[in-house]
Scaffold this motif. Structure first.
Motif, PDB file in Angstrom:
ATOM      1  N   LEU A 136       2.387   2.971   8.218  1.00 24.49           N
ATOM      2  CA  LEU A 136       3.122   2.283   6.873  1.00 24.49           C
ATOM      3  C   LEU A 136       4.375   3.393   6.788  1.00 24.49           C
ATOM      4  O   LEU A 136       5.420   2.806   6.382  1.00 24.49           O
ATOM      5  CB  LEU A 136       2.200   2.590   5.884  1.00 24.49           C
ATOM      6  N   ALA A 137       4.022   4.451   6.801  1.00 26.76           N
ATOM      7  CA  ALA A 137       5.320   5.407   6.787  1.00 26.76           C
ATOM      8  C   ALA A 137       6.643   5.284   7.561  1.00 26.76           C
ATOM      9  O   ALA A 137       7.668   5.341   7.224  1.00 26.76           O
ATOM     10  CB  ALA A 137       4.749   7.075   6.828  1.00 26.76           C
TER      11      ALA A 137
ATOM     12  N   ALA B 293      -4.166   7.371  10.052  1.00 31.78           N
ATOM     13  CA  ALA B 293      -3.338   6.875  10.955  1.00 31.78           C
ATOM     14  C   ALA B 293      -2.678   5.442  10.295  1.00 31.78           C
ATOM     15  O   ALA B 293      -1.307   5.354  10.623  1.00 31.78           O
ATOM     16  CB  ALA B 293      -4.234   5.992  12.322  1.00 31.78           C
ATOM     17  N   LEU B 294      -3.458   4.755   9.723  1.00 27.56           N
ATOM     18  CA  LEU B 294      -2.755   3.625   8.925  1.00 27.56           C
ATOM     19  C   LEU B 294      -1.444   4.312   8.152  1.00 27.56           C
ATOM     20  O   LEU B 294      -0.518   3.484   8.122  1.00 27.56           O
ATOM     21  CB  LEU B 294      -3.789   3.026   7.897  1.00 27.56           C
ATOM     22  N   ALA B 295      -1.795   5.322   7.355  1.00 27.85           N
ATOM     23  CA  ALA B 295      -0.650   5.606   6.443  1.00 27.85           C
ATOM     24  C   ALA B 295       0.633   6.323   7.297  1.00 27.85           C
ATOM     25  O   ALA B 295       1.879   5.924   6.858  1.00 27.85           O
ATOM     26  CB  ALA B 295      -1.157   7.090   5.808  1.00 27.85           C
ATOM     27  N   THR B 296       0.143   6.838   8.529  1.00 24.84           N
ATOM     28  CA  THR B 296       1.340   7.126   9.401  1.00 24.84           C
ATOM     29  C   THR B 296       2.126   5.754   9.997  1.00 24.84           C
ATOM     30  O   THR B 296       3.512   5.774   9.814  1.00 24.84           O
ATOM     31  CB  THR B 296       0.939   7.959  10.474  1.00 24.84           C
TER      32      THR B 296
ATOM     33  N   PRO C  30       0.758  -1.270   0.156  1.00 23.87           N
ATOM     34  CA  PRO C  30      -0.047  -0.157   0.042  1.00 23.87           C
ATOM     35  C   PRO C  30       0.958   1.301  -0.067  1.00 23.87           C
ATOM     36  O   PRO C  30       1.967   1.133   0.743  1.00 23.87           O
ATOM     37  CB  PRO C  30      -0.769  -0.161   1.225  1.00 23.87           C
ATOM     38  N   ASP C  31       0.463   2.119  -0.628  1.00 28.53           N
ATOM     39  CA  ASP C  31       1.318   3.594  -1.051  1.00 28.53           C
ATOM     40  C   ASP C  31       0.754   4.462  -0.076  1.00 28.53           C
ATOM     41  O   ASP C  31      -0.488   5.249  -0.350  1.00 28.53           O
ATOM     42  CB  ASP C  31       1.335   3.827  -2.415  1.00 28.53           C
ATOM     43  N   TRP C  32       1.442   4.504   0.975  1.00 32.03           N
ATOM     44  CA  TRP C  32       0.967   5.720   2.110  1.00 32.03           C
ATOM     45  C   TRP C  32       1.276   7.123   1.612  1.00 32.03           C
ATOM     46  O   TRP C  32       0.790   7.968   2.103  1.00 32.03           O
ATOM     47  CB  TRP C  32       1.667   5.439   3.498  1.00 32.03           C
ATOM     48  N   ARG C  33       2.160   7.411   0.291  1.00 28.11           N
ATOM     49  CA  ARG C  33       2.233   8.564  -0.067  1.00 28.11           C
ATOM     50  C   ARG C  33       1.039   9.285  -0.600  1.00 28.11           C
ATOM     51  O   ARG C  33       0.905  10.344  -1.029  1.00 28.11           O
ATOM     52  CB  ARG C  33       3.527   8.798  -0.948  1.00 28.11           C
ATOM     53  N   LEU C  34       0.444   8.143  -1.398  1.00 27.08           N
ATOM     54  CA  LEU C  34      -0.939   8.908  -2.077  1.00 27.08           C
ATOM     55  C   LEU C  34      -1.844   9.706  -0.999  1.00 27.08           C
ATOM     56  O   LEU C  34      -1.692   9.306   0.181  1.00 27.08           O
ATOM     57  CB  LEU C  34      -1.900   7.802  -2.597  1.00 27.08           C
ATOM     58  N   SER C  35      -2.481  10.915  -1.702  1.00 26.63           N
ATOM     59  CA  SER C  35      -3.170  11.599  -0.620  1.00 26.63           C
ATOM     60  C   SER C  35      -4.782  11.338  -0.738  1.00 26.63           C
ATOM     61  O   SER C  35      -5.144  10.934  -1.830  1.00 26.63           O
ATOM     62  CB  SER C  35      -2.891  13.135  -0.915  1.00 26.63           C
TER      63      SER C  35
END
Ligand code: ADP
Ligand code: ZN
Length: 752
Positions: free
Chosen positions: A265-266, A260-263, A211-216
């Motif tokens: 993953l990042a 929060a998921l994106a964070t 999964p790409d957390w950079r996508l907004s």
């Protein structure tokens, strides 16, 4: 998370064998309901396996895979121990997960091996992957494609195969053939002509993109931003903490916790999202894909063995970054877990009722605390347990009080069935019929909710009064007209609907009593013949895909009306659905379940929340015989907090959870006398302690289930009391015979 170093924590060699050489022993926990781990010897010349390693060991005539465990047990002489067979080349079980297994076992009073089995539920995943044959273009193939004269004319199909192989990693014949839309023979001919080469490769499946957390994601509303920031800062800070994301239906809780998921993953961590019915998560999955570019890994009972195997391995190796799954996903071997989200945390299906009996939401909090990571509990109707934990300051709360965008919460109206005239055998009141007509006339969609599968919950003979009962359960058989059968909803027993009464032999005298979704369909079809109706119930859908297709058809407005049981209540977002009719709101209130009112509130609120989720205002009609009940009043007035306060006060008064502790003991046996014998023995040995009350034995409401007779005890204690040691001591003083079983249910949710 610190890993354990074999050198510092390895079990030390214990004892000596006759030749004076130190014996090398390890304890191995097997995935079996044994009371504890067993000792094995490590043969000379093999290195001592580290804690958490998977090892194959003999047990009786079998060989089994277990995990190297710590602790000590009864010391058997070396001669009586068998050597381990091999150490598997699988990532070790992390200390965090081993600790979790022990704590879950201690809390639920299940044997540790039974809990371990949930973490290694895919035995094939532990085997070294079998190499598979894959193909790649040979130098000759490349030259042929480039046009070099090779004496081989390339057909269109052959050309396609070579082009595919040129641009992708090696793959098996069947896969290329599928991609090239040709038969496998084409590929084989190419191999024979040396244009394609075949070789063995390790069989780990090709790495799926992460999964790409950079996508907004979508721009968050101000409320959502505030909430998301709180969740994100929890993840950034790391460490254990429970945050409750308490937002009304349609407020955008999912988008908010995606931040929060994106964070996580990042930060290079894995994340786990638990959903109550993953089968219904098609819309959720699609939203994840839109937000992160790819689908997450899934974990649920409907997966093939191969999918489970691949997913388990990929999780253990850290190749999978996000798993969305049903409760059993909690036991996956994540090495780098950084965040857990429990969506619909109030959902009763988080309680597993057989095998190891556990509450997945509570155990998720335990796992987060052992792993030292944040956990988010998400709901529009948090459980009283969670609400009280917020009040006690143990959990943080983040609120989303408004629906997203222009959507408003639906208007809820009670229909007092005592005042309505409804023809016999019909179940829709005039106000509900009127609203349905208006909804269809406006080109909008409606949902009728009735939490009863089948045609009618009870079938009886008008001539002699005979009722159809399950031969192996204390339960009435439910007529299912679509399949023409009488069905037991507890054990699955099925029989055809007979033409005459089996008791008095009168023909045509059987009458259905009460409504089920199938009967409702009949009523609606008579009233609104032109309306396109879909029925959504678990027994009529052949799996998650069918459910997803139905949901899709509903979104595309290929249906005007959806009739369903509780599986329609969750997660769905149908923009044109504006009317929800609850056919029998009182259903869940019967019986002595301490959470009956709370669950009814949650379920009906959730169902009502399907109405008016986009710009069209929604309406909810609730048919009830008890409009004055606090639950109904709370639903109509939208006053959740007052309802919760009243519930809390009543439970505090009665010393019930979350203000007191409960455990249930269910004694079962093949015949009633044996069952009573054990129940009486338990009763005589019952603990007599300050702050602990033992109620029972009493025949369970389901006094017979699957042919087993059942008696129940309920143990009630003050909140400070730890029940497990008391129960352990109690059970140790009672002997059970033969077929008798005693099940322990800590924090029971079902009282059947
Ligand atoms: P909840 O889970 O709180 O019931 P959802 O997360 O399902 O709410 O959101 C309801 C609908 O609103 C969904 O279709 C979702 O895509 C949409 N939505 C929520 N927040 C946003 C946003 N910030 N921007 C655009 N659409 C949003
Ligand atoms: Zn039955």
């Amino acid at each position: 998370m610190p890993d354990d170093h074999a050198s510092s924590r390895e079990p030390l060699p214990i004892g000596h064998c006759d030749r004076g050489l130190p014996a090398r022993r390890v304890r191995v926990l097997l995935p079996l309901p044994l009371p504890e781990a067993l000792d094995y010897l490590v043969p000379e010349g093999t290195s001592l396996p580290e804690l958490g390693s998977f090892v194959r060991v003999p047990l009786g005539q079998r060989s089994l895979v277990g995990v190297v465990w710590d602790g000590t047990g009864e010391e058997l002489a070396d001669e009586r121990l068998k050597p381990i067979i091999e150490t598997l080349n699988t990532p070790r079980l992390q200390p965090e997960l081993r600790h979790f297994v022990e704590r879950v076992a201690a809390y639920t009073m299940a044997p540790p091996g039974a809990v371990l089995r949930m973490t290694m539920s895919v035995p094939e995943a532990l085997q070294p992957p079998r190499p598979r044959r894959v193909c790649a273009a040979s130098p000759g193939g490349r030259a042929a494609l480039a046009g070099a004269p090779m004496g081989t004319r390339l057909t269109a199909a052959r050309r396609r195969v070579l082009e595919i192989l040129l641009n992708r990693p090696s793959m098996p014949v069947a896969e290329i053939a599928q991609l090239a839309a040709c038969g496998p023979g084409v590929v084989r001919d190419l191999i024979a002509a040396d244009l394609v080469e075949e070789r063995f490769a390790s069989s780990e499946p090709p790495e799926a993109p992460s999964p790409d957390w950079r996508l907004s994601g979508p721009a968050l509303s101000p409320d959502q931003s505030v909430a998301a920031k709180r969740l994100v800062s929890g993840v950034q800070a790391g460490g254990f903490g429970v945050t409750v994301l308490d937002g009304v239906t349609g407020s955008g809780k999912t988008e908010t916790y995606f931040a929060a998921l994106a964070t996580a993953l990042a930060a290079g961590r894995q994340a786990l999202v638990l959903l109550p019915e993953i089968a219904l998560g098609a819309q959720w999955l699609e939203r994840f894909r839109v937000r992160f570019g790819v689908l997450p890994a899934q974990w649920h009972s409907d997966m093939s063995a191969a999918e489970r195997r691949d997913t388990w391995r990929a999780v253990a190796a850290g190749r999978v970054r996000v798993v969305v799954g049903a409760r059993s996903a909690l036991f996956l071997p994540f090495p780098e877990l950084g965040l857990i989200v429990v969506d619909e945390e109030h959902d009763p299906s988080y309680k597993q009722e057989d095998g190891v009996i556990y509450q997945a939401r509570d155990m998720a909090v335990l796992r987060a605390s052992l792993a030292g990571i944040p956990i988010v509990l998400v709901s529009a109707t948090p459980s009283l347990e969670t609400v009280i934990n917020v009040a006690r300051g143990r959990y943080q709360r983040v609120a989303l009080p408004r629906r997203h965008a222009a959507a408003e919460l639906p208007a809820v109206r009670l229909v007092d069935l005592r005042r309505e005239h409804i023809a016999r055998g019909h179940f829709l009141s005039p106000p509900l019929v009127e609203e349905l007509a208006a909804t269809f006339a406006a080109g909008e969609q409606a949902l009728l909710f009735l939490n009863r599968r089948g045609y009618a919950p009870l079938t009886l003979c008008r001539a002699c009064g005979h009722r159809f009962e399950c031969p192996s359960c204390t339960a009435w058989l439910v007529e299912h007209r679509f399949t023409g059968r009488l069905l037991c909803h507890h054990c699955g027993h099925a029989e055809p609907v007979p033409a005459c009464c089996p008791e008095c032999l009168t023909a045509g005298a059987l009458v259905p009593c009460g409504p089920g979704v199938e009967r409702l369909l009949e009523e609606v079809s008579q009233r609104f013949p032109a309306v396109r109706v879909a029925v959504m119930v678990s027994d009529l859908l052949s799996g998650p895909r069918a459910a997803a297709e139905l949901a899709q058809a509903m979104t595309e407005r290929r249906y005007d009306l959806l009739i369903g049981t509780q599986i329609v209540a969750k997660g769905h977002h149908f923009p044109m659905l504006t009317l929800v009719g609850v056919v029998d709101a009182d259903l869940g209130l019967a019986g002595g379940d301490l959470r009956a009112a709370e669950r009814t509130y949650q379920l009906l609120h959730q169902v009502g929340g399907r109405a008016g989720r986009a710009e069209h205002k929604g309406r909810v009609l609730i048919q009830t015989w008890m409009p004055d009940q606090p639950v109904m009043q709370a639903l109509a007035g939208g006053d959740r907090d007052r309802f919760l306060e009243a519930e809390a006060a009543a439970r505090r008064q009665a010393g019930l959870p979350p203000f007191g502790r409960l455990a249930a003991l269910i004694v079962s046996a093949g015949d009633p006398d044996t069952c009573d014998f054990t129940a009486r023995a338990l009763s005589r040995a019952a603990p007599q302690l300050q702050g602990v009350a033992v109620l029972g034995p009493a025949p369970a409401p389901l006094a017979v289930l699957r042919g087993r007779h059942r008696r129940r005890f309920l143990v009630k204690a003050d909140r400070e009391v730890r029940l497990q040691p008391i129960l352990r001591d109690w059970l140790s003083r009672v002997r059970t015979s033969g077929s008798t079983r005693i099940q322990i249910d800590i924090d029971p949710y079902s009282f059947l």
